[in-house]
Design a protein around this motif. Structure first.
Motif, mmCIF file in Angstrom:
data_model
loop_
_atom_site.group_PDB
_atom_site.id
_atom_site.type_symbol
_atom_site.label_atom_id
_atom_site.label_comp_id
_atom_site.label_asym_id
_atom_site.label_seq_id
_atom_site.Cartn_x
_atom_site.Cartn_y
_atom_site.Cartn_z
ATOM 1 N N VAL A 147 -24.852 24.471 30.125
ATOM 2 C CA VAL A 147 -23.862 24.763 29.080
ATOM 3 C C VAL A 147 -22.514 24.128 29.420
ATOM 4 O O VAL A 147 -21.818 23.609 28.547
ATOM 5 C CB VAL A 147 -23.715 26.294 28.868
ATOM 6 N N VAL A 148 -22.159 24.126 30.728
ATOM 7 C CA VAL A 148 -20.925 23.432 31.133
ATOM 8 C C VAL A 148 -21.041 21.959 30.753
ATOM 9 O O VAL A 148 -20.108 21.352 30.235
ATOM 10 C CB VAL A 148 -20.678 23.574 32.654
ATOM 11 N N GLY A 149 -22.249 21.391 30.983
ATOM 12 C CA GLY A 149 -22.490 19.997 30.614
ATOM 13 C C GLY A 149 -22.324 19.771 29.122
ATOM 14 O O GLY A 149 -21.695 18.804 28.684
ATOM 15 N N ILE A 150 -22.883 20.697 28.318
ATOM 16 C CA ILE A 150 -22.777 20.577 26.859
ATOM 17 C C ILE A 150 -21.309 20.606 26.438
ATOM 18 O O ILE A 150 -20.862 19.808 25.616
ATOM 19 C CB ILE A 150 -23.543 21.722 26.151
ATOM 20 N N SER A 151 -20.549 21.523 27.049
ATOM 21 C CA SER A 151 -19.139 21.649 26.662
ATOM 22 C C SER A 151 -18.368 20.376 27.019
ATOM 23 O O SER A 151 -17.499 19.933 26.276
ATOM 24 C CB SER A 151 -18.493 22.862 27.321
ATOM 25 N N MET A 152 -18.738 19.773 28.164
ATOM 26 C CA MET A 152 -18.087 18.516 28.559
ATOM 27 C C MET A 152 -18.400 17.420 27.544
ATOM 28 O O MET A 152 -17.556 16.613 27.192
ATOM 29 C CB MET A 152 -18.642 18.037 29.905
ATOM 30 N N ALA A 153 -19.675 17.408 27.095
ATOM 31 C CA ALA A 153 -20.112 16.346 26.192
ATOM 32 C C ALA A 153 -19.562 16.565 24.793
ATOM 33 O O ALA A 153 -19.098 15.638 24.132
ATOM 34 C CB ALA A 153 -21.637 16.282 26.166
ATOM 35 N N ALA A 154 -19.616 17.822 24.334
ATOM 36 C CA ALA A 154 -19.239 18.103 22.956
ATOM 37 C C ALA A 154 -17.725 18.141 22.778
ATOM 38 O O ALA A 154 -17.214 17.796 21.713
ATOM 39 C CB ALA A 154 -19.840 19.444 22.522
ATOM 40 N N GLY A 155 -17.011 18.559 23.843
ATOM 41 C CA GLY A 155 -15.567 18.761 23.732
ATOM 42 C C GLY A 155 -14.795 17.613 23.109
ATOM 43 O O GLY A 155 -14.180 17.769 22.046
ATOM 44 N N PRO A 156 -14.844 16.416 23.734
ATOM 45 C CA PRO A 156 -14.067 15.300 23.185
ATOM 46 C C PRO A 156 -14.457 14.947 21.756
ATOM 47 O O PRO A 156 -13.599 14.610 20.933
ATOM 48 C CB PRO A 156 -14.398 14.152 24.141
ATOM 49 N N LEU A 157 -15.768 15.032 21.436
ATOM 50 C CA LEU A 157 -16.213 14.678 20.085
ATOM 51 C C LEU A 157 -15.758 15.685 19.045
ATOM 52 O O LEU A 157 -15.179 15.332 18.016
ATOM 53 C CB LEU A 157 -17.738 14.611 20.052
ATOM 54 N N VAL A 158 -16.046 16.971 19.334
ATOM 55 C CA VAL A 158 -15.639 18.042 18.417
ATOM 56 C C VAL A 158 -14.126 18.008 18.249
ATOM 57 O O VAL A 158 -13.599 18.078 17.134
ATOM 58 C CB VAL A 158 -16.087 19.418 18.968
ATOM 59 N N GLY A 159 -13.424 17.865 19.378
ATOM 60 C CA GLY A 159 -11.960 17.802 19.338
ATOM 61 C C GLY A 159 -11.477 16.646 18.486
ATOM 62 O O GLY A 159 -10.612 16.811 17.619
#
Length: 486
Positions: A147-159
């Motif tokens: 989940v930490v990995g997902i947040s790292m991956a999704a963060g910049p895109l979602v942001g």
């Protein structure tokens, strides 16, 4: 230790999912925020140090309160503290989205972090107590790491998507539905649990930790723009607080930070590796997002897309690393992580990787691989070999080290950047001003590599065993003392 009622397999998975929701909003919050920095800078007229504070106010408060939140939850009930955390985090997020100026945004970020500190360590102890079978638990912790990995991956895109379509304030709105859903699900499905013998509060230790982290970060961030007379008092406070901790904590029966843990080489290694790896991450994201948007002139969405070569390997390597730690131990993942992060930072520091698209992508991919491999061995090494009663505290130290690392990374790299850019044009001076910062990241990567090699061998395992035995002996002796008095 008080056992939670035995839950069905489906119910256990549901508890895991609820805990992961909380982790997702806490960890995605920083990566999302990074992409929004340049547009916040424009709207709120913020300096580099102002931007550093929007990140560091959050990670700092998180780092300072994680241990306290964990022990409080053991004492008054994990479910209760977890739900309080979700409410405070939600309210903080709402306030952030309404902040009229930079100063209030920083204050509301701190409110968010007070809530956040009640989520991760508490969720971790809920998971540890829900999954009692060691193999199931290892798998659950693997999911947690992913989940930490997902947040790292999704963060910049979602942001990037949100900042471009709605504006930077919207990045704080995503937390609200997730926090609300997690709150209602927790109320309905997560059983309450407490530790049979909870640790007593340690207010002096807590104040010293806050003084140490806060004063140190302030001194570093404000150093480039302030005079010596303004910075030195904070450096002195930090040093005094550190001395206080080293003198006071060993004398307490139940200290906030049990310094005896550090006699275990793997535990000490995991702590320093966590600080180094997350300092590298904090500095890396900070430099990258400012470079992509302020120097290359990309919008937030395209900057987020440019971060994908870093985010995807992190996402893919995290579960692989967890499996390797389970089958072969932490050594290989740590060596891969250290080597990849070091080479990545060298590309930027020595060869100005930013200036060509190909080297930029290679640098990002390498960093993503390194960061993906580093997370699982940190948690595993910090907790393994500790008596089970101490596992929660050990995990909290690892989480604290991660947040502290990220705080220091942003503080040091940002301070070097600010003093390098000085009064010259931001765009022209950026690449050369960023180089000292990249060299700091080279050092962080090398620390992960060297400590990974040193603290995962046979000698290190012996120190861990020795430490665990002594902690266990003390517990037995204390229990005997209590029975004798009874």
């Amino acid at each position: 230790m008080e056992h939670m009622p035995e839950l069905s397999h489906r119910r256990r998975l549901l508890v895991l999912a609820i805990c992961c929701m909380s982790l997702l909003i806490v960890s995605i919050d920083n990566t999302v925020l990074n992409v929004a920095l340049p547009s916040m800078q424009r709207e709120l007229h913020a300096s580099t140090s102002g931007l550093q504070w929007t990140i560091d106010a959050y990670t700092l408060v998180l780092a300072s309160l994680l241990m306290l939140a964990g022990s409080t939850a053991d004492r008054i009930g994990r479910k209760r503290v977890f739900m309080t955390g979700l409410i405070v985090f939600g309210v903080g997020s709402l306030l952030c989205s309404l902040a009229p100026n930079l100063e209030l945004l920083i204050v509301f970020r701190m409110v968010q972090a007070v809530g956040g500190s009640m989520l991760n360590p508490v969720a971790m102890s809920i998971i540890t107590n829900t999954f009692t079978d060691p193999r199931e638990r290892a798998r659950a912790i693997g999911v947690w790491g992913a989940v930490v990995g997902i947040s790292m991956a999704a963060g910049p895109l979602v942001g990037g998507l949100l900042v471009e379509s709605v504006g930077w304030r919207s990045i704080f709105w995503i937390n609200l539905p997730v926090a609300l859903a997690a709150l209602l699900l927790t109320l309905r499905f997560v059983p309450e649990s407490r530790a049979p013998k909870a640790r007593r509060p340690d207010p002096v230790g807590q104040v010293l930790v806050i003084a140490l982290f806060g004063a140190l970060t302030y001194a570093i961030i404000e150093a480039p723009g302030a005079s010596l007379a303004q910075v030195v008092p904070f450096a002195v406070v930090a040093l005094a607080a550190l001395t206080g901790l080293l003198v006071y904590e060993p004398r307490r029966a139940e200290p906030l930070i049990d310094l005896r843990f550090f006699r275990s080489a793997p535990f000490s290694g995991a702590t320093v590796i966590a600080v180094s790896a997350f300092a590298a991450l904090g500095g890396f994201l900070f430099l990258s997002t400012l470079y992509l948007q302020n120097v290359r002139g990309l919008d937030a969405l395209h900057a987020g897309l440019w971060m994908l070569p870093m985010a995807l390997p992190t996402f893919l390597c995290a579960p692989l690393s967890g499996r390797l730690v389970g089958t072969r131990g932490p050594r290989l993942p740590l060596l891969v992580a250290g080597a990849a992060m070091t080479v990545s930072a060298v590309l930027f520091a020595a060869f100005e990787a930013e200036t060509s698209d190909l080297t930029l992508v290679i640098g990002y991919v390498l960093f993503g691989i390194g960061f993906g491999f580093v997370n699982a061995p940190i948690t595993n090494t910090a907790v393994s070999g500790m008596p089970r009663a101490q596992a929660g505290v050990a995990a909290a130290v690892a989480s604290t080290s991660r947040q502290l690392g990220q705080t220091l990374g942003v503080a040091v790299v940002g301070a070097l950047l600010a003093s390098g850019v000085g009064s010259s044009g931001y765009r022209d001076a950026f690449v050369s001003a960023a180089r000292p910062g990249w060299w700091v990241l080279v050092f962080c990567g090398a620390a992960v590599l060297v400590l990974g090699a040193l603290t995962s061998g046979r000698w290190a395992r012996r120190t861990a065993q020795h430490t665990a035995d002594r902690l266990q002996e003390n517990e037995v002796r204390e229990a005997a003392g209590v029975n004798a008095h009874a």
